[in-house]
Design a protein around this motif. Structure first.
Motif, mmCIF file in Angstrom:
data_model
loop_
_atom_site.group_PDB
_atom_site.id
_atom_site.type_symbol
_atom_site.label_atom_id
_atom_site.label_comp_id
_atom_site.label_asym_id
_atom_site.label_seq_id
_atom_site.Cartn_x
_atom_site.Cartn_y
_atom_site.Cartn_z
ATOM 1 N N GLY A 163 0.824 -1.208 0.000
ATOM 2 C CA GLY A 163 0.000 0.000 0.000
ATOM 3 C C GLY A 163 0.856 1.257 0.000
ATOM 4 O O GLY A 163 0.531 2.239 -0.671
ATOM 5 N N HIS A 164 1.938 1.232 0.763
ATOM 6 C CA HIS A 164 2.843 2.384 0.798
ATOM 7 C C HIS A 164 3.496 2.583 -0.570
ATOM 8 O O HIS A 164 3.618 3.721 -1.056
ATOM 9 N N LEU A 165 3.891 1.486 -1.213
ATOM 10 C CA LEU A 165 4.507 1.576 -2.535
ATOM 11 C C LEU A 165 3.519 2.122 -3.559
ATOM 12 O O LEU A 165 3.872 2.954 -4.406
ATOM 13 N N CYS A 166 2.300 1.680 -3.470
ATOM 14 C CA CYS A 166 1.266 2.165 -4.390
ATOM 15 C C CYS A 166 1.057 3.664 -4.216
ATOM 16 O O CYS A 166 0.932 4.403 -5.193
ATOM 17 N N ALA A 167 1.039 4.114 -2.968
ATOM 18 C CA ALA A 167 0.855 5.547 -2.710
ATOM 19 C C ALA A 167 2.009 6.363 -3.271
ATOM 20 O O ALA A 167 1.816 7.487 -3.734
ATOM 21 N N MET A 168 3.220 5.804 -3.255
ATOM 22 C CA MET A 168 4.377 6.534 -3.762
ATOM 23 C C MET A 168 4.412 6.567 -5.292
ATOM 24 O O MET A 168 4.831 7.549 -5.896
ATOM 25 N N LEU A 169 3.942 5.496 -5.939
ATOM 26 C CA LEU A 169 4.123 5.372 -7.383
ATOM 27 C C LEU A 169 2.926 5.837 -8.196
ATOM 28 O O LEU A 169 3.077 6.111 -9.399
ATOM 29 N N VAL A 170 1.753 5.902 -7.611
ATOM 30 C CA VAL A 170 0.575 6.225 -8.407
ATOM 31 C C VAL A 170 0.742 7.592 -9.074
ATOM 32 O O VAL A 170 1.100 8.583 -8.440
ATOM 33 N N GLY A 171 0.540 7.611 -10.387
ATOM 34 C CA GLY A 171 0.653 8.842 -11.149
ATOM 35 C C GLY A 171 2.077 9.318 -11.383
ATOM 36 O O GLY A 171 2.264 10.428 -11.895
ATOM 37 N N CYS A 172 3.089 8.510 -11.051
ATOM 38 C CA CYS A 172 4.490 8.937 -11.194
ATOM 39 C C CYS A 172 4.918 8.786 -12.655
ATOM 40 O O CYS A 172 5.184 7.672 -13.139
ATOM 41 N N VAL A 173 5.013 9.890 -13.341
ATOM 42 C CA VAL A 173 5.333 9.874 -14.774
ATOM 43 C C VAL A 173 6.735 9.332 -15.018
ATOM 44 O O VAL A 173 6.983 8.603 -15.986
ATOM 45 N N ARG A 174 7.655 9.679 -14.136
ATOM 46 C CA ARG A 174 9.047 9.251 -14.325
ATOM 47 C C ARG A 174 9.175 7.727 -14.320
ATOM 48 O O ARG A 174 9.836 7.139 -15.192
ATOM 49 N N VAL A 175 8.528 7.075 -13.382
ATOM 50 C CA VAL A 175 8.583 5.614 -13.321
ATOM 51 C C VAL A 175 7.807 5.013 -14.492
ATOM 52 O O VAL A 175 8.210 3.991 -15.068
ATOM 53 N N GLN A 176 6.680 5.614 -14.854
ATOM 54 C CA GLN A 176 5.908 5.111 -15.997
ATOM 55 C C GLN A 176 6.757 5.093 -17.264
ATOM 56 O O GLN A 176 6.763 4.104 -18.012
ATOM 57 N N ARG A 177 7.489 6.186 -17.500
ATOM 58 C CA ARG A 177 8.331 6.245 -18.703
ATOM 59 C C ARG A 177 9.401 5.157 -18.674
ATOM 60 O O ARG A 177 9.639 4.472 -19.674
ATOM 61 N N ALA A 178 10.068 5.008 -17.511
ATOM 62 C CA ALA A 178 11.133 4.005 -17.413
ATOM 63 C C ALA A 178 10.580 2.595 -17.590
ATOM 64 O O ALA A 178 11.192 1.752 -18.270
ATOM 65 N N ALA A 179 9.427 2.313 -16.989
ATOM 66 C CA ALA A 179 8.845 0.969 -17.087
ATOM 67 C C ALA A 179 8.382 0.664 -18.508
ATOM 68 O O ALA A 179 8.525 -0.472 -18.989
ATOM 69 N N LEU A 180 7.842 1.652 -19.198
ATOM 70 C CA LEU A 180 7.407 1.437 -20.586
ATOM 71 C C LEU A 180 8.602 1.214 -21.500
ATOM 72 O O LEU A 180 8.545 0.376 -22.415
ATOM 73 N N ASP A 181 9.680 1.942 -21.276
ATOM 74 C CA ASP A 181 10.891 1.703 -22.064
ATOM 75 C C ASP A 181 11.398 0.277 -21.849
ATOM 76 O O ASP A 181 11.768 -0.416 -22.803
#
Length: 760
Positions: free
Chosen positions: A359-377
């Motif tokens: 739950g804590h990880l979800c709260a930190m990552l939700v909507g995080c564009v930087r991680v989204q870009r890295a994960a999609l790459d």
């Protein structure tokens, strides 16, 4: 050294040593330092300084720590002429506030050390252990430098440790003599002792040093090195150890146990992510047996910024490793796929946390564009491997979620399109086949529905990304029946054509590329005029010619030229109907375009046309009959008017491209004096007169109709090789010369006369 530079240098040194004189900016002095390093390597500056010892003495007595310019030049001259002032280098290295000065001082110390050690090491015979000098045999200046580095490594001040590590990194990265073995043996215990401190000082610099040593062919055979690397991986935090682990895994040769340890360092953050989310039964894990909440607590930082940074760097390292032949084997493709999908689900809020940590990880990552870009790459790169069908289904599902979601930012959406394309390509059966895999065919209609929506987005970046995706899909599957039927049943071709009038020039350029690809595949849908719905429709060629001749921005016009060149090269049906007319119309528009890139592309199209005319002739000179026919065709499309005028274009790439074209043509012509040229000499006076006017920058009158024989005569009279060599030089090669630099710096303080400065 140039005599004129030698004449100017004493005056410049006097200026730099005089605190009352203003000096040039640091950029000029940085260039001066680079020049001194170059002439030092050539050996010419030593003679100059021996003949003018006052120059060195003058700069040795500069004592203004804040005077960056004097110090930089002082370093250069000391390097060039003497080792006597090393203490000053040490002083600047330890405490200078300027990063540039500290870096320059470190580089000079390495240069001095290399010069000092190279001579004695190379002078020893094989029986003496060639190159492996004992510390007691080192020259005095080398011993002083090493002693200084030892003091820094033992210091409690982190900046001093950092500077010492940087100097050693430079030394082992640029010096490959056997003497470096002795240096590493001497200092490696002090480097290893840094790991005993808590926290480890200068971890980033330490990682750079260890990788520099590991890459050295001279030092990598030392078993103690790998032991130190293993200890470093254990002592540093996951964020600090990541670059070291990735660097180790990129090496061709290193102990297998260390590779396993390094790979575990990179996998641990992703293993924690999988552990933090509720997974379906049978989902493969990473680091089996080692996962757990405690590991996750120890690995994933509680700070959002640090946690985000760790995940992004981990994904980036793994992305770079995936295509390498020396990547770890076996490669955990399925767990990595599951981790990438899980991260993306945490970021869009669709993941189901399995614990409080989740739950804590979800709260930190939700909507995080930087991680989204890295994960999609990373997800896109994983398309190069295989995966279980259920995981591939999840991949397409999460990609569609991001493509559909109104919360996806333009940059995330662009990367989602790119990853989707890579997975569509990777899922072809077999991979080289142009047909879509059955599962991909199922999502095709959903993709086209998303694309149709995105092409109408109010955000121009989204429209642009959608057009790029359409272009690539059409390029790969435009001939595949399922794709053609689905595309033609949608509104996508019509929307793409309408975007040729988009208010944003980037979008218009992408629309041009899409229209070109759709037309090549027979999928172009030309819209009716809004004012006259029943009026005549423009052909794709007419639409793009209109862009080339009327668009006010350069990007769409450049795109149109690229499309036309591709059409000519591939034999597009609109070109094949009347190739000469097509080339003539395009060259007429391109030759008068104000954008130099459009003119360059016009000459590229002309070269393709020329190669097609003479391509069947094979290498070497073309047969006289074929050459004559080609020359007449080139004259009809007025290529020579464009090419000759472009030789003197104010934009160098245009002149270079024209020179290449004419050199190719001249190589295809028979040598001068061959039998077919017997007879009267052609009249070349009009062409030569026009060339003189163009060289002088005048416009002049068009050449008019030209005889092929006159063209050949002019080609042979031009020194195209000399022109090509001149064009290959930098446009400011005179202004960037050392002499010009010295003149400019002296001119700023009025030492030169009014007419001596180069005011470029």
């Amino acid at each position: 050294m140039d005599p004129e530079c030698a004449r100017l240098l004493p005056a410049l040194c006097a200026v730099l040593a005089d605190p009352r004189q203003p000096v040039a900016d640091d950029t000029c002095l940085e260039k001066l330092l680079d020049w001194f390093k170059a002439v030092t390597d050539a050996g010419s500056s030593l003679l100059l300084l021996q003949e003018n010892p006052c120059l060195v003495e003058l700069l040795f007595h500069v004592r203004k720590p804040q005077d960056l310019s004097s110090r930089i030049l002082s370093f250069a001259l000391r390097l060039a002429g003497t080792f006597a002032a090393q203490e000053d280098c040490f002083q600047y290295l330890q405490g200078d506030p300027s990063l540039f000065v500290a870096s320059a001082a470190g580089q000079l110390l390495v240069h001095i050390l290399d010069l000092a050690m190279r001579g004695p090491a190379e002078g020893r015979g094989p029986a003496e252990g060639r190159g492996r000098l004992q510390a007691r045999d080192w020259p005095a200046c080398a011993r002083r430098i090493v002693c200084h580095l030892e003091d820094c490594l033992c210091s409690e001040a982190a900046p001093r440790v950092t500077q010492a590590l940087h100097v050693l990194t430079t030394a082992f990265g640029h010096c490959h003599g056997l003497w470096t073995q002795g240096l590493w043996v001497q200092l490696s215990p002090l480097v290893a002792r840094l790991l005993e401190k808590d926290p480890v000082p200068a971890p980033h610099a330490l990682v750079e040093l260890l990788l520099s040593v590991a890459r050295s062919s001279v030092l990598s055979s030392d078993p103690g090195l790998w032991e130190t690397v293993a200890q470093t991986l254990s002592h540093l935090s996951p964020m600090q150890a990541g670059p070291l682990a990735a660097g180790i895994l990129k090496l061709q040769d290193c102990p297998q146990a260390l590779r396993i340890q390094a790979f575990g360092v990179l996998l641990r953050p992703l293993a924690c992510v999988l552990e933090a989310a509720a997974q379906a039964p049978g989902t493969p894990g990473l680091l089996e047996g080692a996962a757990g909440d405690q590991m996750a607590v120890d690995t994933l930082p509680p700070s959002k910024s640090v946690c985000v940074g760790l995940l992004c760097s981990t994904l980036a390292h793994l992305e770079l490793l995936q295509p390498l032949p020396q990547r770890p084997s076996p490669w955990p493709q399925a767990p990595l796929l599951a981790a990438a999908v899980t991260i993306l689900r945490f970021c869009n809020g669709s993941a189901a946390p399995s614990s409080e940590l989740g739950g804590h990880l979800c709260a930190m990552l939700v909507g995080c564009v930087r991680v989204q870009r890295a994960a999609l790459d990373f997800l896109g790169v994983l398309s190069q491997g295989l995966g279980p069908r259920e995981l591939v289904t999840q991949v397409f599902a999460v990609l569609l979620e991001y493509l559909v979601s109104p919360d996806s930012s333009p940059t995330v959406l662009k990367k989602a399109f790119q990853a989707t394309l890579r997975w569509l390509l990777g899922s072809a059966v077999p991979p080289s086949c142009c047909d879509l895999e059955p599962h991909a065919q199922l999502v095709l209609r959903e993709l086209l529905a998303v694309l149709q929506k995105r092409l109408c987005s109010p955000c121009w970046e989204v429209r642009d990304s959608g057009l790029e995706f359409l272009t690539q899909m059409t390029r790969h599957w435009g001939g595949q029946a399922t794709f053609r039927q689905a595309l033609l049943a949608s509104e996508v071709p019509k929307l793409a054509s309408q975007l040729l009038q988009d208010p944003e020039s980037y979008v218009r350029a992408s629309a041009v590329a899409a229209a070109g690809q759709l037309s090549s595949r027979g999928l172009h849908a030309a819209p009716s005029s809004p004012e006259h719905p029943a009026g005549p429709q423009k052909t794709p060629l007419e639409e793009l010619l209109l862009v080339l001749t009327t668009d006010s921005e350069g990007f769409p016009r450049r795109a149109a030229m690229r499309v036309f060149t591709e059409w000519l090269r591939d034999g597009h049906v609109a070109v094949a109907e009347d190739r000469e007319r097509f080339v003539a119309r395009v060259l007429q528009a391109a030759s008068g375009d104000l954008d130099w890139e459009v003119r360059v592309q016009g000459l590229e199209l002309a070269l393709v046309f020329l190669q097609q005319l003479l391509g069947a002739c094979g290498p070497g000179a073309a047969p006289p009959c074929a050459l004559a026919q080609a020359l007449r065709a080139l004259c009809r499309v007025q290529l020579f008017e464009f090419a000759f005028r472009s030789l003197f274009d104010c934009d160098r790439p245009v002149a270079q491209k024209s020179c290449d074209l004419l050199l190719f043509l001249r190589a295809k012509a028979a040598p001068s004096g061959s039998p077919q040229e017997a007879g009267e000499s052609p009249d070349v006076a009009p062409v030569e007169a026009a060339l003189r006017r163009w060289r002088a920058g005048e416009q002049g009158q068009p050449l008019g109709e030209l005889a092929p024989e006159a063209i050949l005569a002019v080609l042979r009279s031009l020194d195209l090789e000399a022109l090509r060599d001149t064009l290959a030089e930098s446009s400011d090669h005179v202004e960037r010369s050392p002499q010009s630099l010295l003149q400019d710096m002296l001119a700023t303080v009025g030492v030169l006369g009014d007419n001596e400065a180069d005011c470029y």
